[in-house]
Enzyme design. Structure first.
Site, PDB file in Angstrom:
ATOM      1  N   ASP A 117       0.846  -1.204   0.000  1.00  0.00           N
ATOM      2  CA  ASP A 117       0.000   0.000   0.000  1.00  0.00           C
ATOM      3  C   ASP A 117       0.881   1.254   0.000  1.00  0.00           C
ATOM      4  OD1 ASP A 117       0.875  -0.195   2.620  1.00  0.00           O
ATOM      5  OD2 ASP A 117      -1.100   0.084   3.521  1.00  0.00           O
ATOM      6  N   ASP A 177      -1.024  -6.071  -0.035  1.00  0.00           N
ATOM      7  CA  ASP A 177      -1.368  -5.432   1.247  1.00  0.00           C
ATOM      8  C   ASP A 177      -2.866  -5.222   1.368  1.00  0.00           C
ATOM      9  OD1 ASP A 177       0.871  -5.080   2.826  1.00  0.00           O
ATOM     10  OD2 ASP A 177       1.405  -3.149   1.934  1.00  0.00           O
ATOM     11  N   LYS A 219      -1.157  -9.386   3.157  1.00  0.00           N
ATOM     12  CA  LYS A 219      -0.406  -8.929   4.336  1.00  0.00           C
ATOM     13  C   LYS A 219      -1.243  -7.873   5.059  1.00  0.00           C
ATOM     14  CE  LYS A 219       3.395  -6.115   3.890  1.00  0.00           C
ATOM     15  NZ  LYS A 219       2.988  -4.862   4.564  1.00  0.00           N
ATOM     16  N   GLU A 223      -1.232  -5.252   8.827  1.00  0.00           N
ATOM     17  CA  GLU A 223      -0.358  -4.640   9.831  1.00  0.00           C
ATOM     18  C   GLU A 223      -0.945  -4.770  11.237  1.00  0.00           C
ATOM     19  OE1 GLU A 223       0.341  -0.550   8.806  1.00  0.00           O
ATOM     20  OE2 GLU A 223       1.180  -1.051   6.843  1.00  0.00           O
ATOM     21  N   GLU A 228       9.499  -3.838  10.429  1.00  0.00           N
ATOM     22  CA  GLU A 228       9.877  -2.530   9.875  1.00  0.00           C
ATOM     23  C   GLU A 228      10.374  -1.605  10.981  1.00  0.00           C
ATOM     24  OE1 GLU A 228       7.045  -0.844   7.167  1.00  0.00           O
ATOM     25  OE2 GLU A 228       8.162   1.030   6.980  1.00  0.00           O
TER      26      GLU A 228
HETATM   27  O1  KIV Z   1       3.601  -1.071   1.593  1.00  0.00           O
HETATM   28  C1  KIV Z   1       4.772  -1.500   1.534  1.00  0.00           C
HETATM   29  O2  KIV Z   1       5.521  -1.257   0.596  1.00  0.00           O
HETATM   30  C2  KIV Z   1       5.244  -2.305   2.649  1.00  0.00           C
HETATM   31  C3  KIV Z   1       6.714  -2.553   2.720  1.00  0.00           C
HETATM   32  C4  KIV Z   1       7.408  -1.334   3.176  1.00  0.00           C
HETATM   33  C5  KIV Z   1       7.021  -3.711   3.551  1.00  0.00           C
HETATM   34  O3  KIV Z   1       4.475  -2.712   3.467  1.00  0.00           O
END
Ligand code: KIV
Length: 240
Positions: A25, A64, A93, A95, A159
């Site tokens: 994202d 994401d 993915k 968070e 991160e």
């Molecule tokens: O959105 C993204 O690019 C990420 C990476 C920084 C891991 O989540």
């Protein structure tokens, strides 16, 4: 792992042999020009996942879940993950400490990756891009990664955390850790493609730069513009 947001760069990253390509994202920042990832919608992600899918043959395509697409509960988390899978993702993915949502997505048969430490969708809660997990925060991050492993993540991004904490987490988990600004002690690394190609104007401490892309692209565009101005392009060989 590297990010990609369109078919061309996905194809190049796939040719370059990455294990995984992430439709991050971060597209909000680097493609759409937003100040953060927060405005990115599920429709934005779906659009870019479809594009990246057309370029990826071999790598694992991870997408994401954007802000707002899983925070309100298990059923919206599963629905959002299903949407990205139908668009062509191999895995999703999310968070933070959304353990019920991770478990539900996993139960739906969708591989799900975690993301801990600095989680950009919570940037306002953190008060900016700040290293997480220093001092007493470290135990909470370690415990969260362990809980996420128990409920079904197949891997996780770490991160902006101290490399020693990344080492402790990596040693304590069976699933692979993928670091960004988390030092050398992770099982793998991820970078935003615009950073490693040097396309942006901002240089981050955690980001590697492997090309002076912004200057190279600008020079190429200026050369094209000048060639047209001087009637040097197109030539006979470009004509029919
Ligand atoms: O959105 C993204 O690019 C990420 C990476 C920084 C891991 O989540």
């Amino acid at each position: 792992m590297v990010t990609a947001y369109d078919s061309t760069f996905a194809e190049i990253a796939d040719e370059a042999g990455f294990d995984a390509i992430l439709v991050g994202d971060s597209l909000g920042n680097v493609v759409l020009g937003y100040p953060s990832t927060i405005p990115v919608t599920l429709a934005d992600m779906t659009h870019h996942v479809r594009a990246v899918r057309t370029g990826v043959r071999r790598s694992l395509l991870i997408a994401d879940l954007p802000f707002g697409s899983y925070q309100s509960g298990v059923s919206s988390a599963v629905d959002s993950a299903v949407t990205l899978m139908k668009a062509g993702a191999d895995a999703v993915k999310l968070e933070g400490n959304y353990f019920d949502e991770i478990a539900a997505i996993h139960k739906a048969g969708i591989p799900v990756m975690g993301h801990f430490g600095f989680t950009p969708q919570s940037i306002h809660q953190f008060g900016g891009h700040k290293v997480q997990g220093r001092g007493s925060q470290a135990d909470a991050i370690l415990a969260a990664t362990q809980s996420a492993e128990q409920v079904g993540i197949f891997g996780l991004v770490l991160e902006l955390i101290p490399s020693e904490l990344a080492r402790v987490i990596t040693d304590s988990l069976l699933v692979p850790t993928i670091g960004i600004g988390a030092g050398v002690n992770c099982d793998g690394q991820v970078q935003v493609i615009n950073d490693i190609l040097g396309l942006g104007t901002v240089r981050y401490k955690h980001a590697g730069q492997f090309l002076d892309g912004r200057n190279l692209v600008r020079d190429a565009l200026m050369n094209y513009r000048d060639a047209v101005s001087k009637a040097e392009f197109p030539t006979e060989s470009n004509s029919f």
